[in-house]
Design a protein around this motif. Structure first.
Motif, mmCIF file in Angstrom:
data_model
loop_
_atom_site.group_PDB
_atom_site.id
_atom_site.type_symbol
_atom_site.label_atom_id
_atom_site.label_comp_id
_atom_site.label_asym_id
_atom_site.label_seq_id
_atom_site.Cartn_x
_atom_site.Cartn_y
_atom_site.Cartn_z
ATOM 1 N N LYS A 110 -38.067 19.868 29.450
ATOM 2 C CA LYS A 110 -38.769 18.584 29.474
ATOM 3 C C LYS A 110 -37.990 17.475 28.780
ATOM 4 C CE LYS A 110 -43.362 20.537 29.843
ATOM 5 N NZ LYS A 110 -44.688 20.665 29.262
ATOM 6 N N CYS B 185 -37.002 24.008 37.511
ATOM 7 C CA CYS B 185 -37.774 23.862 36.263
ATOM 8 C C CYS B 185 -36.782 23.691 35.118
ATOM 9 C CB CYS B 185 -38.637 25.096 36.029
ATOM 10 S SG CYS B 185 -39.893 25.324 37.258
ATOM 11 N N ASP C 112 -29.038 17.491 41.564
ATOM 12 C CA ASP C 112 -29.965 16.712 42.375
ATOM 13 C C ASP C 112 -29.255 15.958 43.498
ATOM 14 O OD1 ASP C 112 -32.754 15.971 42.669
ATOM 15 O OD2 ASP C 112 -32.074 13.924 42.218
ATOM 16 N N PRO D 62 -37.438 23.450 44.188
ATOM 17 C CA PRO D 62 -37.749 22.826 42.891
ATOM 18 C C PRO D 62 -37.051 23.551 41.737
ATOM 19 C CG PRO D 62 -39.634 24.044 43.736
ATOM 20 C CD PRO D 62 -38.579 24.113 44.792
ATOM 21 N N GLN E 155 -40.038 15.781 40.302
ATOM 22 C CA GLN E 155 -39.309 16.841 39.610
ATOM 23 C C GLN E 155 -37.897 16.942 40.169
ATOM 24 O OE1 GLN E 155 -41.394 20.461 40.263
ATOM 25 N NE2 GLN E 155 -40.839 20.628 42.399
ATOM 26 N N TRP E 156 -37.072 17.719 39.449
ATOM 27 C CA TRP E 156 -35.704 17.958 39.896
ATOM 28 C C TRP E 156 -35.727 18.921 41.078
ATOM 29 C CZ3 TRP E 156 -31.920 15.100 37.968
ATOM 30 C CH2 TRP E 156 -32.078 14.532 36.706
ATOM 31 N N THR E 157 -34.845 18.683 42.065
ATOM 32 C CA THR E 157 -34.766 19.584 43.222
ATOM 33 C C THR E 157 -33.313 19.903 43.532
ATOM 34 O OG1 THR E 157 -34.750 17.703 44.734
ATOM 35 C CG2 THR E 157 -36.895 18.745 44.293
ATOM 36 N N LYS F 162 -36.687 12.909 34.129
ATOM 37 C CA LYS F 162 -36.679 13.112 35.579
ATOM 38 C C LYS F 162 -36.079 11.889 36.265
ATOM 39 C CE LYS F 162 -40.449 16.277 35.544
ATOM 40 N NZ LYS F 162 -41.757 16.332 35.037
#
Length: 202
Positions: free
Chosen positions: A182, A179, A118, A177, A192-194, A186
């Motif tokens: 969970k 995925c 990130d 993005p 969300q994570w990018t 975050k």
């Protein structure tokens, strides 16, 4: 030489033809005699180190003994080999137990990898097509991005974790993005994570 053959034929005639004189064939047994030797190293198709094996005298004299692969099987050498084996025999090896990673350790690893993804920016250089502005000659695919993440950031991402609907075909900065599971919390202030990817002109 002729005298030797003449002497043999006379002996045969005197012994009756069917019998053979024992002196004529006494040396024949030397050819098939075997020596007992103790191997100092393991030799394929012969035996393991420390074993006593029988070999031909010439093989021992010309090959095994000059290379110190074997010694004659006499009490002195047998005692030396047994003493060496006692000295160099490996002690009881302590078993190293692998500590299996707990779920918390795995989550911490994933968290640190996600933070690295990130906060970092992935830099790619591409040639552009002349006269078409910022259009890249070779579009950047998902496989190339995954390979560059592994090379630049030392993080392994599965292909299903990166969302890239179409290859990137122009220069600029992109936020792709990710995925991730969970269980990884975050970052604060983000949905969300990018992964930041910057494509520059080469």
């Amino acid at each position: 030489m002729a005298y030797l053959h003449y002497g043999k034929s006379i002996l045969r005639q005197s012994l009756g033809g069917g019998l053979q004189h024992p002196l004529l064939y006494a040396a024949q047994g030397v050819r098939y005699r075997k020596l007992e030797v103790i191997l100092t190293t393991t030799i394929d198709k012969l035996g393991k180190a420390g074993e006593t094996v029988k070999v031909a005298p010439g093989y021992f004299r010309n090959h095994l003994m000059p290379k110190l692969l074997a010694v004659p099987n006499i009490d002195k050498f047998a005692h030396l080999i047994s003493e060496q084996r006692k000295m160099y025999q490996p002690k009881d090896v302590e078993e190293v137990k692998e500590v299996s990673k707990t779920e918390e350790d795995r989550i911490k690893e994933y968290q640190s990898a996600a933070n690295r993804l990130d906060s970092a920016r992935l830099n790619l250089r591409r040639f552009i097509i002349e006269g078409k502005g910022n259009e890249v000659r070779d579009p950047v695919t998902k496989e190339e991005i995954l390979a560059e993440v592994a090379r630049q950031l030392q993080v392994h991402i599965e292909p299903e974790n990166l969302q890239l609907p179409a290859p990137l075909s122009s220069l600029g900065e992109y936020e792709l993005p990710l995925c991730l599971p969970k269980s990884i919390p975050k970052p604060q202030g983000k949905v969300q994570w990018t992964l930041s990817v910057k494509i520059r002109k080469r």
